[in-house]
Design a protein around this motif. Structure first.
Motif, PDB file in Angstrom:
ATOM      1  N   GLU A  42       0.821  -1.204   0.000  1.00 12.48           N
ATOM      2  CA  GLU A  42       0.000   0.000   0.000  1.00 12.48           C
ATOM      3  C   GLU A  42       0.856   1.256   0.000  1.00 12.48           C
ATOM      4  O   GLU A  42       1.911   1.297   0.642  1.00 12.48           O
ATOM      5  CB  GLU A  42      -0.922   0.045   1.222  1.00 12.48           C
ATOM      6  N   ILE A  43       0.377   2.264  -0.746  1.00 10.23           N
ATOM      7  CA  ILE A  43       0.977   3.588  -0.637  1.00 10.23           C
ATOM      8  C   ILE A  43      -0.133   4.606  -0.427  1.00 10.23           C
ATOM      9  O   ILE A  43      -1.275   4.398  -0.832  1.00 10.23           O
ATOM     10  CB  ILE A  43       1.818   3.987  -1.873  1.00 10.23           C
ATOM     11  N   GLU A  44       0.223   5.680   0.222  1.00 14.59           N
ATOM     12  CA  GLU A  44      -0.705   6.786   0.430  1.00 14.59           C
ATOM     13  C   GLU A  44      -0.157   7.994  -0.316  1.00 14.59           C
ATOM     14  O   GLU A  44       1.007   8.366  -0.140  1.00 14.59           O
ATOM     15  CB  GLU A  44      -0.837   7.089   1.925  1.00 14.59           C
ATOM     16  N   VAL A  45      -0.972   8.580  -1.184  1.00 19.65           N
ATOM     17  CA  VAL A  45      -0.541   9.720  -1.984  1.00 19.65           C
ATOM     18  C   VAL A  45      -1.534  10.858  -1.836  1.00 19.65           C
ATOM     19  O   VAL A  45      -2.712  10.654  -1.540  1.00 19.65           O
ATOM     20  CB  VAL A  45      -0.385   9.353  -3.481  1.00 19.65           C
ATOM     21  N   GLU A  46      -1.044  12.068  -2.078  1.00 20.42           N
ATOM     22  CA  GLU A  46      -1.886  13.252  -2.065  1.00 20.42           C
ATOM     23  C   GLU A  46      -2.019  13.744  -3.498  1.00 20.42           C
ATOM     24  O   GLU A  46      -1.034  13.837  -4.233  1.00 20.42           O
ATOM     25  CB  GLU A  46      -1.264  14.330  -1.176  1.00 20.42           C
ATOM     26  N   VAL A  47      -3.259  14.055  -3.904  1.00 22.23           N
ATOM     27  CA  VAL A  47      -3.571  14.455  -5.273  1.00 22.23           C
ATOM     28  C   VAL A  47      -4.137  15.868  -5.262  1.00 22.23           C
ATOM     29  O   VAL A  47      -4.895  16.228  -4.355  1.00 22.23           O
ATOM     30  CB  VAL A  47      -4.607  13.487  -5.901  1.00 22.23           C
ATOM     31  N   THR A  48      -3.796  16.674  -6.268  1.00 24.28           N
ATOM     32  CA  THR A  48      -4.367  18.014  -6.349  1.00 24.28           C
ATOM     33  C   THR A  48      -5.867  17.922  -6.594  1.00 24.28           C
ATOM     34  O   THR A  48      -6.353  17.007  -7.258  1.00 24.28           O
ATOM     35  CB  THR A  48      -3.707  18.837  -7.468  1.00 24.28           C
ATOM     36  N   THR A  49      -6.618  18.887  -6.085  1.00 18.83           N
ATOM     37  CA  THR A  49      -8.076  18.814  -6.095  1.00 18.83           C
ATOM     38  C   THR A  49      -8.682  18.888  -7.495  1.00 18.83           C
ATOM     39  O   THR A  49      -9.839  18.491  -7.692  1.00 18.83           O
ATOM     40  CB  THR A  49      -8.678  19.943  -5.246  1.00 18.83           C
ATOM     41  N   ASP A  50      -7.926  19.403  -8.481  1.00 15.21           N
ATOM     42  CA  ASP A  50      -8.488  19.521  -9.830  1.00 15.21           C
ATOM     43  C   ASP A  50      -8.191  18.308 -10.707  1.00 15.21           C
ATOM     44  O   ASP A  50      -8.546  18.289 -11.887  1.00 15.21           O
ATOM     45  CB  ASP A  50      -7.973  20.794 -10.525  1.00 15.21           C
ATOM     46  N   ARG A  51      -7.567  17.272 -10.158  1.00 16.93           N
ATOM     47  CA  ARG A  51      -7.259  16.075 -10.944  1.00 16.93           C
ATOM     48  C   ARG A  51      -8.181  14.921 -10.554  1.00 16.93           C
ATOM     49  O   ARG A  51      -7.758  13.915  -9.977  1.00 16.93           O
ATOM     50  CB  ARG A  51      -5.787  15.682 -10.785  1.00 16.93           C
ATOM     51  N   LEU A  52      -9.455  15.072 -10.906  1.00 20.10           N
ATOM     52  CA  LEU A  52     -10.421  14.006 -10.631  1.00 20.10           C
ATOM     53  C   LEU A  52     -10.015  12.697 -11.280  1.00 20.10           C
ATOM     54  O   LEU A  52     -10.319  11.609 -10.777  1.00 20.10           O
ATOM     55  CB  LEU A  52     -11.805  14.393 -11.163  1.00 20.10           C
ATOM     56  N   ASP A  53      -9.323  12.790 -12.420  1.00 21.43           N
ATOM     57  CA  ASP A  53      -8.945  11.587 -13.160  1.00 21.43           C
ATOM     58  C   ASP A  53      -7.887  10.769 -12.447  1.00 21.43           C
ATOM     59  O   ASP A  53      -7.640   9.613 -12.829  1.00 21.43           O
ATOM     60  CB  ASP A  53      -8.434  11.976 -14.557  1.00 21.43           C
ATOM     61  N   LEU A  54      -7.267  11.336 -11.411  1.00 21.59           N
ATOM     62  CA  LEU A  54      -6.238  10.610 -10.661  1.00 21.59           C
ATOM     63  C   LEU A  54      -6.749  10.122  -9.303  1.00 21.59           C
ATOM     64  O   LEU A  54      -5.953   9.801  -8.420  1.00 21.59           O
ATOM     65  CB  LEU A  54      -5.005  11.497 -10.459  1.00 21.59           C
ATOM     66  N   LEU A  55      -8.070  10.030  -9.155  1.00 23.35           N
ATOM     67  CA  LEU A  55      -8.640   9.582  -7.883  1.00 23.35           C
ATOM     68  C   LEU A  55      -8.899   8.079  -7.846  1.00 23.35           C
ATOM     69  O   LEU A  55      -9.637   7.592  -7.000  1.00 23.35           O
ATOM     70  CB  LEU A  55      -9.937  10.347  -7.598  1.00 23.35           C
ATOM     71  N   SER A  56      -8.291   7.336  -8.766  1.00 27.27           N
ATOM     72  CA  SER A  56      -8.433   5.872  -8.765  1.00 27.27           C
ATOM     73  C   SER A  56      -7.162   5.254  -9.311  1.00 27.27           C
ATOM     74  O   SER A  56      -6.382   5.900 -10.022  1.00 27.27           O
ATOM     75  CB  SER A  56      -9.617   5.447  -9.645  1.00 27.27           C
ATOM     76  N   GLU A  57      -6.949   3.974  -8.987  1.00 27.91           N
ATOM     77  CA  GLU A  57      -5.793   3.258  -9.553  1.00 27.91           C
ATOM     78  C   GLU A  57      -5.878   3.223 -11.076  1.00 27.91           C
ATOM     79  O   GLU A  57      -4.848   3.318 -11.754  1.00 27.91           O
ATOM     80  CB  GLU A  57      -5.737   1.830  -9.022  1.00 27.91           C
ATOM     81  N   GLU A  58      -7.095   3.101 -11.621  1.00 31.16           N
ATOM     82  CA  GLU A  58      -7.246   3.040 -13.081  1.00 31.16           C
ATOM     83  C   GLU A  58      -6.779   4.336 -13.729  1.00 31.16           C
ATOM     84  O   GLU A  58      -6.083   4.319 -14.744  1.00 31.16           O
ATOM     85  CB  GLU A  58      -8.713   2.768 -13.446  1.00 31.16           C
ATOM     86  N   GLY A  59      -7.175   5.461 -13.153  1.00 30.82           N
ATOM     87  CA  GLY A  59      -6.771   6.746 -13.716  1.00 30.82           C
ATOM     88  C   GLY A  59      -5.283   7.005 -13.581  1.00 30.82           C
ATOM     89  O   GLY A  59      -4.642   7.544 -14.494  1.00 30.82           O
TER      90      GLY A  59
END
Length: 338
Positions: A42-59
């Motif tokens: 497992e890893i924990e990452v922080e994503v910028t709020t405007d990158r909805l496409d990066l809110l899943s492993e698939e994206g």
């Protein structure tokens, strides 16, 4: 900024190969994500709020494949015009007017994919959806329902169904007073004389948005065909959320089917997967970055970020995938290429 816990084994399977720690760190940095924690698989990452496409492993895997040169340019999804229709009644327009539907057929979810889908829904709810007030998403087993789908406003006492995770029939007022999700999110609609509801051709309740789906259309790891509904206060943001979820599912082998909506909103087809086109002058890029790159070199960099890009003399014509909501100005193309 949203924090995600990712399954590394699942992520690597989507990318197509394992990544070393150094590769992973470099890819996360290039994707403007920060690594917060790594522990086992497992890893924990922080994503910028405007990158909805990066809110899943698939994206994330889709983006990584571009940076790694495995796949470049806009992903080519199989999209078809379905015969499914959605009917929007006037009664819901003063309650929760934003509405969109889509179907995805032939998905291979599995346990990891199902978990990823659930996490994607909740992260969109928490961020883009403002805790479901602005946008909420329902995902249903398409094989358990019969189109067309009607979206209407009804008296809460007339909306009766078995909510997800329950075994007894409840009406909508009972759900917002007694069900866990109703207690958490019922305040969004509690003061309305009519509550939003989705029903199929038989009158079966599919969802009481933005609270809870019906147990009847529960999605499992074995579900292959899905209906996605998105409701909210802004049509643009509702449609954008639908695109993000549908294209994430398409990364699992799904075929995206559009749905014709008609009624109080006029006629509309969702999801609209038309790319946005934006031009970038090479001289503007050089002035902003100090890098003396040719238009073709700039186009190549954009293609690695899963955009389509063509160099035309001193201008790069970029086509932006519909799941990206963060491109507003040519400076965004400059930052994407770096």
């Amino acid at each position: 900024m949203p924090t995600l816990t990712l399954n590394l084994r699942y992520l690597f399977s989507l990318v197509g190969r394992e990544l070393s720690d150094s590769e992973l760190s470099e890819l996360l940095e290039k994707s403007k994500m920060s690594l917060e924690r790594i522990e086992g698989d497992e890893i924990e990452v922080e994503v910028t709020t405007d990158r909805l496409d990066l809110l899943s492993e698939e994206g994330i895997a889709r983006h990584f494949k571009g940076l790694l040169g495995i796949e470049e340019g806009i992903p080519k999804y199989e999209v078809f015009q379905s015969d499914v229709e959605g009917i929007v009644e006037e009664s819901v327009m003063s309650v929760r007017p934003g509405f969109a539907l889509g179907i995805v057929l032939g998905v291979h979810l599995g346990e990891e994919g199902l978990l990823s889908l659930m996490h994607l829904q909740e992260k969109i709810h928490q961020t883009w959806g403002r805790e479901r007030r602005k946008v909420s998403i329902g995902v249903h087993d398409f094989d358990k329902l019969e189109p067309p789908i009607t979206y209407a406003g009804e008296r809460p006492e007339d909306i009766r169904f078995v909510p997800l995770g329950e075994s007894e029939i409840m009406n909508a007022r009972e759900i917002i007073n007694r069900h866990e999700k109703g207690i958490a999110y019922g305040h969004i609609i509690a003061d309305k004389p009519l509550f939003p509801v989705l029903r199929d051709r038989r009158g079966e309740v599919l969802s009481l948005p933005p609270i809870i789906n019906s147990e009847m259309t529960r999605v499992t790891s074995e579900t292959r065909n899905l209906l996605i509904d998105v409701t909210g206060t802004s049509q643009r943001e509702v449609e954008q959320a639908l695109i993000v979820v549908a294209t994430a599912l398409a990364e699992k082998g799904g075929k995206i089917g559009t749905v014709k909506l008609k009624g109080a909103k006029g006629e509309l087809v969702t999801p609209d997967l038309t790319p946005k086109v934006m031009s970038l002058e090479a001289e503007y890029f050089r002035a902003k970055t100090g890098l003396n790159l040719s238009p073709q070199e700039i186009a190549n960099l954009l293609r690695k970020s899963r955009l389509d890009a063509v160099a035309k003399q001193e201008v790069v014509e970029a086509s932006i995938p519909p799941y990206r909501v963060d491109f507003l100005h040519p400076i965004d193309l400059v930052e994407e290429a770096l």
